[in-house]
Write an enzyme that holds these catalytic residues in place. Structure first.
Site, PDB file in Angstrom:
ATOM      1  N   ASP A 139     -65.678 -22.595 -78.255  1.00 51.02           N
ATOM      2  CA  ASP A 139     -66.285 -21.992 -79.453  1.00 51.02           C
ATOM      3  C   ASP A 139     -66.536 -23.038 -80.546  1.00 51.02           C
ATOM      4  O   ASP A 139     -67.582 -23.025 -81.205  1.00 51.02           O
ATOM      5  CB  ASP A 139     -65.389 -20.877 -80.005  1.00 51.02           C
ATOM      6  CG  ASP A 139     -65.456 -19.609 -79.162  1.00 51.02           C
ATOM      7  OD1 ASP A 139     -66.474 -19.405 -78.473  1.00 51.02           O
ATOM      8  OD2 ASP A 139     -64.483 -18.824 -79.186  1.00 51.02           O
ATOM      9  N   LYS A 153     -58.917 -13.210 -75.260  1.00 49.15           N
ATOM     10  CA  LYS A 153     -58.840 -14.676 -75.403  1.00 49.15           C
ATOM     11  C   LYS A 153     -57.400 -15.194 -75.582  1.00 49.15           C
ATOM     12  O   LYS A 153     -57.031 -16.209 -75.010  1.00 49.15           O
ATOM     13  CB  LYS A 153     -59.702 -15.139 -76.578  1.00 49.15           C
ATOM     14  CG  LYS A 153     -61.194 -15.005 -76.324  1.00 49.15           C
ATOM     15  CD  LYS A 153     -61.998 -15.582 -77.476  1.00 49.15           C
ATOM     16  CE  LYS A 153     -63.480 -15.386 -77.255  1.00 49.15           C
ATOM     17  NZ  LYS A 153     -64.288 -16.039 -78.296  1.00 49.15           N
TER      18      LYS A 153
END
Ligand code: ATR
Length: 279
Positions: A101, A65
Site C-alpha cells: 500500500d 489484513k
C-alpha cells in the site's frame, strides 16, 4: 498455469481481478486471478491451504489484513511495522507476507505529481485508520520532517505518534485550516467523500498554491476534496493511481513479470468505476 486471487469479506467490490486480468492478457501469461469471499473463521485454513490449492499467492483486503499478518511465516521490515499484509506469496513452500500500500501511494504520487519532494517536507494526513498507517509510514520513509495527523477520534492519531515517533503530530479536526499553509502534501485517508458516505468538508482557504492534494478514495474518481483543490489551481492526484500501483509488486511476485501501469489500464478501471468516464 499460475494462479493468484484476492480474498476479503465481502469481496464483490474488488477491482483487483480486472487489473491483474488486464496484465495477464497484456503479457501473454498463462495465469488466472480470481476472487474469493473468505469468512474470518475460514481465513487460517484458506491461507494454510494456498499451496495445496495451487495458488502462487493472493491479495488480502478488508477485513483480513491484520489477521493475515499473524498467519504468514515471515514479513519484511515495513510490513512488520504496519502489522498488516495485503499481498501473500509462496517461496519454497513457505507463506510470506508483504504490504504494497505504501509504495502504491508513493509511486502514484511520483507518476502524477513528479515535482513533489517529500524529504524534509511537512505533510498533513486526514484519518488515522489502517490506510492512514500505511500512508504515514510511507511519507516518513521518504524522509518527511513531519506528518500532521487530524482524526475525528484524537486518541487514534496519538497512537500513530506512539508507533512512529515525534515526527507525527496529532492535531484536532478544527485545527486543519490553520495548519494547511505549511504543508507540501495533503492526503485524505478517511472514508469521507466516498460514494454513500458523508462528504469531507474542510476549509481550504489557507491552502498554499504549491500543496499537492490527494485522496485515497477512488469512488468517485474525483472526490469533492480534489475538485475543490483543483478549482483553486492546486495539483491533485486521484486515488485510483494508488490502487493500480499497489498491484504491481504482487503481480511480479506471482507471475514473474513487473507490469507497467499504463493509461489504458487506468482508463479501463476508471470506466468500470464510472461508466461516464472519458480520458
Ligand atoms: P481504513 O482501513 O480504510 O483506514 P478504518 O481503519 O476504519 O478504515 O479508518 C477509517 C478512517 O475514517 C478513520 O480515521 C475514521 O475516523 P475515526 O478513527 O474517528 O473512526 C475516519 N472516519 C470514518 N467515518 C468518519 C466520519 N463520519 N467523520 C470523520 N472521520 C471518519
Amino acid at each position: 498455469m499460475i494462479k493468484a486471487c484476492v480474498i476479503g469479506w465481502p469481496i464483490s467490490h474488488s477491482r483487483s481481478p480486472l487489473i491483474h486480468g488486464y496484465w495477464l492478457k497484456k503479457y501473454g501469461i498463462d495465469g488466472s486471478y480470481s476472487r474469493h469471499p473468505v469468512e474470518p473463521t475460514s481465513l487460517a485454513g484458506f491461507i494454510g491451504g494456498l499451496d495445496g490449492a495451487g495458488f502462487a499467492g493472493c491479495n488480502v483486503t478488508i477485513p483480513h489484513k491484520e489477521a493475515v499478518f499473524n498467519l504468514v511465516e515471515r514479513a519484511d521490515e515495513t510490513t512488520e511495522r504496519l502489522g498488516a499484509v495485503n499481498t501473500v506469496y509462496l517461496r519454497h513452500g513457505k507463506v510470506l507476507g508483504t504490504n504494497t500500500d505504501g509504495e502504491g501511494f508513493i509511486n502514484s504520487l511520483r507518476q502524477h505529481a513528479p515535482s513533489l519532494r517529500l524529504a524534509g517536507s511537512r505533510a498533513m494526513v486526514l484519518g488515522a485508520g489502517g490506510a492512514s498507517l500505511a500512508v504515514v509510514n510511507a511519507i516518513l520513509e521518504q524522509g518527511a520532517e513531519g506528518v500532521v495527523v487530524a482524526n475525528r477520534t484524537r486518541e487514534k492519531a496519538q497512537q500513530l505518534r506512539n508507533r512512529f515517533g515525534l515526527r507525527v503530530v496529532p492535531i484536532e479536526w478544527h485545527e486543519i485550516p490553520d495548519r494547511l499553509a505549511s504543508c507540501s502534501l495533503l492526503v485524505n485517508t478517511t472514508s469521507l467523500g466516498m460514494t454513500g458516505q458523508p462528504e469531507l468538508d474542510i476549509d481550504l482557504s489557507q491552502l498554499s498554491q504549491d500543496t499537492i492534494v490527494t485522496d485515497i478514495v477512488y469512488t468517485p474518481l474525483r472526490t469533492k476534496l480534489l475538485e475543490q483543490a483543483a478549482v483553486r489551481g492546486n495539483i491533485v492526484v486521484e486515488g485510483l493511481g494508488m490502487l493500480l500501483h499497489q498491484a504491481v509488486r504482487g503481480f511480479s511476485l506471482w507471475f514473474g513479470v513487473t507490469p507497467v501501469v499504463t493509461e489504458e489500464l487506468h482508463d479501463l478501471i476508471a470506466r468500470d468505476i464510472d461508466p461516464d468516464f472519458s480520458p
